[in-house]
Scaffold this active site. Structure first.
Site, PDB file in Angstrom:
ATOM      1  N   ARG A 201       0.852  -1.201   0.000  1.00 45.64           N
ATOM      2  CA  ARG A 201       0.000   0.000   0.000  1.00 45.64           C
ATOM      3  C   ARG A 201       0.884   1.247   0.000  1.00 45.64           C
ATOM      4  O   ARG A 201       0.619   2.215  -0.712  1.00 45.64           O
ATOM      5  CB  ARG A 201      -0.921  -0.007   1.232  1.00 45.64           C
ATOM      6  CG  ARG A 201      -2.075  -0.989   1.113  1.00 45.64           C
ATOM      7  CD  ARG A 201      -3.107  -0.786   2.220  1.00 45.64           C
ATOM      8  NE  ARG A 201      -2.677  -1.327   3.496  1.00 45.64           N
ATOM      9  CZ  ARG A 201      -3.045  -2.513   3.982  1.00 45.64           C
ATOM     10  NH1 ARG A 201      -3.867  -3.285   3.300  1.00 45.64           N
ATOM     11  NH2 ARG A 201      -2.624  -2.928   5.151  1.00 45.64           N
TER      12      ARG A 201
ATOM     13  N   ASP B 171     -16.075  -2.753  -4.010  1.00 45.82           N
ATOM     14  CA  ASP B 171     -16.103  -3.956  -3.172  1.00 45.82           C
ATOM     15  C   ASP B 171     -17.540  -4.466  -3.151  1.00 45.82           C
ATOM     16  O   ASP B 171     -18.484  -3.695  -3.331  1.00 45.82           O
ATOM     17  CB  ASP B 171     -15.622  -3.671  -1.744  1.00 45.82           C
ATOM     18  CG  ASP B 171     -15.117  -4.923  -1.040  1.00 45.82           C
ATOM     19  OD1 ASP B 171     -13.890  -5.139  -0.991  1.00 45.82           O
ATOM     20  OD2 ASP B 171     -15.965  -5.717  -0.562  1.00 45.82           O
ATOM     21  N   SER B 172     -17.691  -5.771  -2.919  1.00 48.00           N
ATOM     22  CA  SER B 172     -19.041  -6.335  -2.865  1.00 48.00           C
ATOM     23  C   SER B 172     -19.630  -6.213  -1.464  1.00 48.00           C
ATOM     24  O   SER B 172     -20.816  -6.483  -1.270  1.00 48.00           O
ATOM     25  CB  SER B 172     -19.011  -7.800  -3.300  1.00 48.00           C
ATOM     26  OG  SER B 172     -18.087  -8.508  -2.512  1.00 48.00           O
TER      27      SER B 172
ATOM     28  N   CYS C 266      -3.351 -13.850  -3.496  1.00 50.00           N
ATOM     29  CA  CYS C 266      -3.028 -14.346  -2.149  1.00 50.00           C
ATOM     30  C   CYS C 266      -3.387 -15.824  -2.043  1.00 50.00           C
ATOM     31  O   CYS C 266      -3.554 -16.355  -0.958  1.00 50.00           O
ATOM     32  CB  CYS C 266      -3.740 -13.523  -1.077  1.00 50.00           C
ATOM     33  SG  CYS C 266      -5.522 -13.580  -1.187  1.00 50.00           S
TER      34      CYS C 266
HETATM   35  N1  SAH Z   1      -7.095  -4.522  -0.763  1.00 48.27           N
HETATM   36  C1  SAH Z   1      -7.734  -4.668   0.523  1.00 48.27           C
HETATM   37  C2  SAH Z   1      -8.011  -6.117   0.859  1.00 48.27           C
HETATM   38  C3  SAH Z   1      -8.869  -6.835  -0.150  1.00 48.27           C
HETATM   39  S1  SAH Z   1      -9.568  -8.295   0.462  1.00 48.27           S
HETATM   40  C4  SAH Z   1      -6.891  -3.995   1.589  1.00 48.27           C
HETATM   41  O1  SAH Z   1      -5.762  -3.562   1.294  1.00 48.27           O
HETATM   42  O2  SAH Z   1      -7.344  -3.895   2.721  1.00 48.27           O
HETATM   43  C5  SAH Z   1     -10.690  -8.755  -0.759  1.00 48.27           C
HETATM   44  C6  SAH Z   1     -11.966  -7.935  -0.782  1.00 48.27           C
HETATM   45  O3  SAH Z   1     -12.701  -8.368  -1.928  1.00 48.27           O
HETATM   46  C7  SAH Z   1     -12.904  -8.093   0.384  1.00 48.27           C
HETATM   47  O4  SAH Z   1     -13.180  -6.837   0.925  1.00 48.27           O
HETATM   48  C8  SAH Z   1     -14.199  -8.713  -0.196  1.00 48.27           C
HETATM   49  O5  SAH Z   1     -15.368  -8.152   0.373  1.00 48.27           O
HETATM   50  C9  SAH Z   1     -14.087  -8.323  -1.638  1.00 48.27           C
HETATM   51  N2  SAH Z   1     -14.719  -9.187  -2.645  1.00 48.27           N
HETATM   52  C10 SAH Z   1     -14.707 -10.544  -2.712  1.00 48.27           C
HETATM   53  N3  SAH Z   1     -15.262 -10.958  -3.865  1.00 48.27           N
HETATM   54  C11 SAH Z   1     -15.634  -9.853  -4.551  1.00 48.27           C
HETATM   55  C12 SAH Z   1     -16.232  -9.625  -5.818  1.00 48.27           C
HETATM   56  N4  SAH Z   1     -16.550 -10.631  -6.622  1.00 48.27           N
HETATM   57  N5  SAH Z   1     -16.449  -8.354  -6.204  1.00 48.27           N
HETATM   58  C13 SAH Z   1     -16.119  -7.318  -5.399  1.00 48.27           C
HETATM   59  N6  SAH Z   1     -15.523  -7.480  -4.200  1.00 48.27           N
HETATM   60  C14 SAH Z   1     -15.286  -8.722  -3.772  1.00 48.27           C
END
Ligand code: SAH
Length: 397
Positions: free
Chosen positions: A212, A250-251, A340
């Site tokens: 980040r 985000d979903s 990940c």
């Molecule tokens: N980049 C973030 C962490 C991401 S974790 C950080 O730095 O904190 C993955 C995220 O993807 C979660 O918040 C989850 O709610 C979201 N997610 C999972 N499947 C998804 C989809 N199909 N579309 C949108 N968001 C999704």
């Protein structure tokens, strides 16, 4: 009497090389009827001592190593030394001021199989993933409280992998009272609310901290898209780095709500941020059809493949979003793309991203390779400890 796990002839090799697991197929017999998580001596067929390990009768990982020293006694003293070593590693590798949210114990790679401990300011979050760690859970809590001075230890053992060890899911305060609301942490000079009780994982994706921060270096003046934004980690760093605008997807409505609060907490300009509750796969297609474009894109999806067996399905998911991202990138645009999934190697991930660029007819280069933070180390003899990999790519124009 010593409880013993006797290996089949020749099956001590990986243990001797330093790997911490004994698989059920390597076991010739179990002597002394150890219960779940109890300490056993692991011995070769010929009777040579190999390790003290935690027994797990239900799991295909039948035992996990605590110590290779026959003189060691598995208990509070040994665990205290291991926890002290883990804390020292973090003190020596993370400059004060970088963060007060970090992983203190990363399981096998810190010599403590099945134990994960994250610190969020004054709150510890404990995750217990193996029968052995479960057996010693109270001891870990006592030692951690004493070593860190944290009065609140919250347990987030509400993960389905515990089922493989015959353990039920569990969450709740282990020491002190559960925090009444989100804990505020500071990372890379930004503050975030972390809901340790209900948030994803143990509340925050601390493994991405330095990535980040890295995004800040690429953000100035750019029109950014942050996919899978959770509580706004990459979004806030992009804005702190001077991004002109960030659209975050985000979903999860709860995650987006927290992301908005985090933006306000840092006094960052709300007019430079938009939030979209949507499925990323669908949203990216829509953007493509609308002819939209961006000059910085972050893809940080959830785990598509925990194990190598699911790698193929995962590969399709990664290919799909990376292909769309390359199409949406303007010439000179930057892509931060992550996986990940433990089951997808860095090599395979790079191949997938390369295939995506090719299918998108994008000419791109890798500028940087990224991984999990130093507080998520990988023991050299436990390659399974590596799971997060990322590429910073530039679409040439
Ligand atoms: N980049 C973030 C962490 C991401 S974790 C950080 O730095 O904190 C993955 C995220 O993807 C979660 O918040 C989850 O709610 C979201 N997610 C999972 N499947 C998804 C989809 N199909 N579309 C949108 N968001 C999704």
């Amino acid at each position: 009497m010593e409880k013993t796990l006797r290996l089949k002839n020749g099956r001590e090799k990986s243990l001797l090389q330093g790997h911490p697991w004994v698989f059920s197929g390597a076991v010739a017999r179990v002597e002394g009827e150890p219960g779940p998580g109890e300490t056993v001596a692991v011995r070769s067929e010929g009777g040579d001592f190999l390790a003290w390990a935690a027994y797990s009768g239900q799991s295909s990982i039948r035992a996990r190593v605590w110590s290779r020293d026959p003189a060691d006694e598995v208990g509070a003293g040994l665990f205290r030394r291991k926890l002290q070593a883990a804390l020292r590693l973090r003190e020596e590798t993370i400059p004060p001021g970088e963060t007060n949210a970090l992983r203190l114990v990363h399981g096998e790679s810190d010599g403590l199989p099945g134990l994960v401990v994250d610190r969020y300011a004054g709150v510890l979050v404990l995750q217990v993933l193996s029968a052995g760690a479960e057996f010693w859970r109270e001891t870990f809590a006592d030692e951690l409280a004493e070593l860190t001075g944290c009065e609140v230890i919250y347990e987030r053992s509400d993960v389905d992998v515990r089922g493989l060890e015959g353990l039920p899911e569990r969450a709740g305060a282990l020491r002190g009272e559960a925090p009444a609301g989100p804990v505020v942490i500071e990372e890379n000079g930004l503050r975030f609310h972390v809901d340790v009780c209900r948030g994803q994982k143990t509340g925050f994706y601390i493994d991405q901290r330095r990535n980040r921060a890295r995004l800040q270096a690429y953000a100035a003046g750019r029109d950014a898209l942050n996919c899978f934004c959770y509580t706004g980690g990459f979004t806030l760093n992009a804005l702190a780095g001077g991004a002109a605008h960030v659209l975050s997807i985000d979903s999860s409505a709860e995650a987006l709500e927290m992301a908005r609060r985090n933006l306000a907490l840092n006094g960052l300009p709300a007019e430079r941020a938009d939030w979209l509750e949507a499925d990323v796969f669908t949203a990216l297609r829509k953007f493509r059809d609308q002819g939209r474009s961006f000059d910085l894109i972050v893809l940080d999806p959830p785990k598509f493949a925990p194990t190598a067996a699911q790698a193929e399905r995962a590969a399709r998911g990664y290919k799909d979003i990376n292909l769309l991202a390359f199409k949406l990138l303007r010439p000179g645009g930057i892509l931060f793309t992550f996986s990940c999934s433990g089951g997808v190697s860095a090599d395979l991930f790079q191949k997938i991203v390369a295939g995506a660029a090719q299918d998108a007819q994008a000419d791109a280069v890798i500028l940087e390779r990224l991984g999990q933070g130093v507080d998520h180390p990988t023991a050299l003899h436990f390659p399974e400890g590596t799971y997060l990999k990322g590429l910073v790519c530039r679409k040439n124009g």
